[in-house]
Scaffold this motif. Structure first.
Motif, mmCIF file in Angstrom:
data_model
loop_
_atom_site.group_PDB
_atom_site.id
_atom_site.type_symbol
_atom_site.label_atom_id
_atom_site.label_comp_id
_atom_site.label_asym_id
_atom_site.label_seq_id
_atom_site.Cartn_x
_atom_site.Cartn_y
_atom_site.Cartn_z
ATOM 1 N N HIS A 1 26.179 15.402 71.223
ATOM 2 C CA HIS A 1 26.109 13.963 71.715
ATOM 3 C C HIS A 1 26.269 13.070 72.752
ATOM 4 O O HIS A 1 24.988 12.880 73.078
ATOM 5 N N THR B 1 14.838 15.402 74.464
ATOM 6 C CA THR B 1 15.885 14.099 73.537
ATOM 7 C C THR B 1 15.380 14.520 72.423
ATOM 8 O O THR B 1 16.407 14.639 71.639
ATOM 9 N N VAL B 2 14.447 14.795 71.722
ATOM 10 C CA VAL B 2 13.966 15.146 70.772
ATOM 11 C C VAL B 2 14.921 16.200 70.088
ATOM 12 O O VAL B 2 15.322 16.129 69.190
ATOM 13 N N LYS C 1 17.391 17.406 71.503
ATOM 14 C CA LYS C 1 19.348 17.502 71.230
ATOM 15 C C LYS C 1 19.059 16.695 70.624
ATOM 16 O O LYS C 1 20.224 17.742 69.397
ATOM 17 N N ALA C 2 17.976 16.125 69.346
ATOM 18 C CA ALA C 2 18.537 15.297 68.194
ATOM 19 C C ALA C 2 18.811 15.947 67.164
ATOM 20 O O ALA C 2 19.505 16.573 66.115
ATOM 21 N N SER C 3 17.619 17.259 67.375
ATOM 22 C CA SER C 3 17.658 17.865 66.257
ATOM 23 C C SER C 3 18.928 18.372 66.249
ATOM 24 O O SER C 3 19.120 19.301 65.162
ATOM 25 N N TRP D 1 22.135 18.362 67.285
ATOM 26 C CA TRP D 1 22.623 17.617 66.844
ATOM 27 C C TRP D 1 22.997 17.107 65.250
ATOM 28 O O TRP D 1 24.313 17.099 65.134
ATOM 29 N N GLN D 2 22.189 17.013 64.964
ATOM 30 C CA GLN D 2 22.101 16.917 63.249
ATOM 31 C C GLN D 2 22.157 18.364 62.789
ATOM 32 O O GLN D 2 22.897 18.057 61.887
#
Length: 336
Positions: free
Chosen positions: A198, A207-208, A210-212, A214-215
Motif C-alpha cells: 500500500h 497504479t491499477v 498495484k491496487a490489484s 494489494w487486494q
C-alpha cells in the motif's frame, strides 16, 4: 516535582512493601524495629511527613501510621521492575510438559488456570502463532490477464497468490515492480505485506496493478490467529466486591475477548503496570500487570488484573520468570 533522596526512597519502598502484605497503616516505630534503621524515630517521622506532603503517603485520622497513595504505588512498581528485570538468573518458572501437547485453546486455558491459581488474581493468556518472515517475493505472468505472486517464507513454505493483471503492463515494468516488492518485503513479517504494498510508490502506469496486487494479498493472507484463555474472575469478585460497575464491564470485555483493547500491547516493555486512569476503559479499583512472552513457538501476552492494592512484588517476579522460561528452555536444548 521534588526528587526523593535515597533515604526517602528506602522508607517509601519499605512502607509500600509492608502495607501490601498486611493492609494496615505503617508507623515509624514499625519501620525502625523491622528494618533496624540507623536513624531516630523522629527522623523517620519527619521523612514520612515530607512524603505525605509530596503526595506519596496519606494518614488515616485514627492511626499513627501512613498508607501509600497511587503515586507511591507507581514509584514502588517502577523500582520492582527495575530490580527484577535485571535478575534473570534468580527467576524460574516451568509449565507442565503436558501443556505443550494441548491444542492452543487448551494451552491458554491451562496456562491461565496455573497462573491464576498461583497469584489468586484474574488472569488472561493470549497465544498467537509466530508471524512468518518473508525471504523472497516474485511476480510471474501465467496468462495474459493473470499474474502469480510467489512468496517464499523463512520456514521454507511457499505461498502462491493469483493476481488479476493489466494488459498494458510490460515485462520490464513487471520485473521492476517485482524487484522493488522483493527488496521492501525481505525480512518483514508476512502480515505486514499489505501495508508494504500500500505504501509503495509506483509509476502511474502501475497504479491499477498495484491496487490489484494489494487486494489479492489482503484477501490471500490473514493475521496470525490469536487464542485467548481466562481464569480467576471469581477472585476479583471477592477483591473488589463493592465496585459492581467495574466488575460488570470487566466481565463483558472478557466474554467478548476485548480485554486486550484496554492497553496498547505494542508498547509493553518488560513487565508494565497500569492503573485504572491509564486504561482505555472506565474502570475503577483495579490495576493491570502485563507482559509479552514466548511459549512453544508462539507469541504470548499475559495480563493479570487485581485490586489496586495487590501483591505487586510476587506478581511482577512471576511475570519476569514466565518471560525467562522460553529462553532457559532454549539454552537447555542447545546444551544437550
Amino acid at each position: 516535582m521534588s526528587i526523593l533522596t535515597q533515604r526517602q526512597e528506602i522508607i517509601l519502598f519499605s512502607i509500600v512493601d509492608d502495607f501490601l502484605k498486611v493492609m494496615m497503616p505503617i508507623s515509624s516505630k514499625h519501620l525502625i524495629e523491622k528494618y533496624r534503621l540507623d536513624i531516630s524515630s523522629a527522623t523517620v517521622r519527619n521523612e514520612m511527613a515530607k512524603l505525605e506532603t509530596d503526595g506519596y503517603l496519606t494518614k488515616p485520622h485514627t492511626s499513627a501510621g501512613r498508607i501509600p497513595s497511587r503515586k507511591a504505588l507507581r514509584f514502588y512498581t517502577g523500582m520492582l521492575s527495575k530490580e527484577l528485570g535485571g535478575s534473570k538468573s534468580q527467576l524460574d518458572f516451568d509449565f507442565h510438559p503436558e501443556v505443550e501437547e494441548m491444542d492452543r485453546g487448551g494451552m491458554t486455558r491451562s496456562l491461565a488456570d496455573v497462573i491464576s491459581s498461583t497469584t489468586q488474581y484474574l488472569t488472561q493468556v493470549s497465544l498467537t502463532e509466530e508471524d512468518e518472515i518473508i525471504k523472497g517475493l516474485f511476480l510471474t505472468p501465467i496468462t495474459t490477464n493473470t499474474l502469480l505472486l510467489i512468496i517464499v517464507l523463512e520456514s521454507g513454505t511457499i505461498r502462491k497468490i493469483p493476481v488479476d493483471s493489466d494488459d498494458f503492463v510490460t515485462v520490464p515494468e513487471l520485473e521492476k515492480l517485482g524487484n522493488e516488492m522483493n527488496v521492501l518485503s525481505y525480512g518483514q513479517p508476512l502480515s505486514h505485506l499489505p501495508s508494504i504494498i500500500h505504501q509503495m510508490q509506483v509509476a502511474p502506469t502501475l497504479t491499477v496493478l498495484k491496487a490489484s496486487i494489494w487486494q489479492s494479498v489482503t484477501g490471500g493472507i490473514s493475521e496470525p490467529h490469536k487464542v485467548v484463555g481466562h481464569s480467576g474472575f471469581n477472585h476479583l469478585i471477592h477483591q473488589i466486591s463493592s465496585d459492581i460497575a467495574t466488575l460488570q464491564l470487566l466481565y463483558d470485555d472478557m466474554e467478548s475477548d476485548q480485554l486486550n483493547d484496554i492497553i496498547d500491547l505494542n508498547t509493553i516493555d518488560g513487565v508494565d503496570v497500569y492503573f485504572s486512569d491509564e486504561l482505555n476503559r472506565d474502570y475503577d479499583s483495579i490495576s493491570v500487570i502485563a507482559t509479552n512472552f514466548s511459549f512453544n513457538g508462539m507469541n504470548g501476552n499475559l495480563m493479570i488484573i487485581g485490586p489496586e492494592m495487590m501483591g505487586y512484588k510476587e506478581v511482577i517476579r512471576l511475570m519476569y520468570a514466565i518471560r525467562n522460561q522460553e529462553m532457559k528452555r532454549s539454552e537447555h536444548s542447545d546444551g544437550k
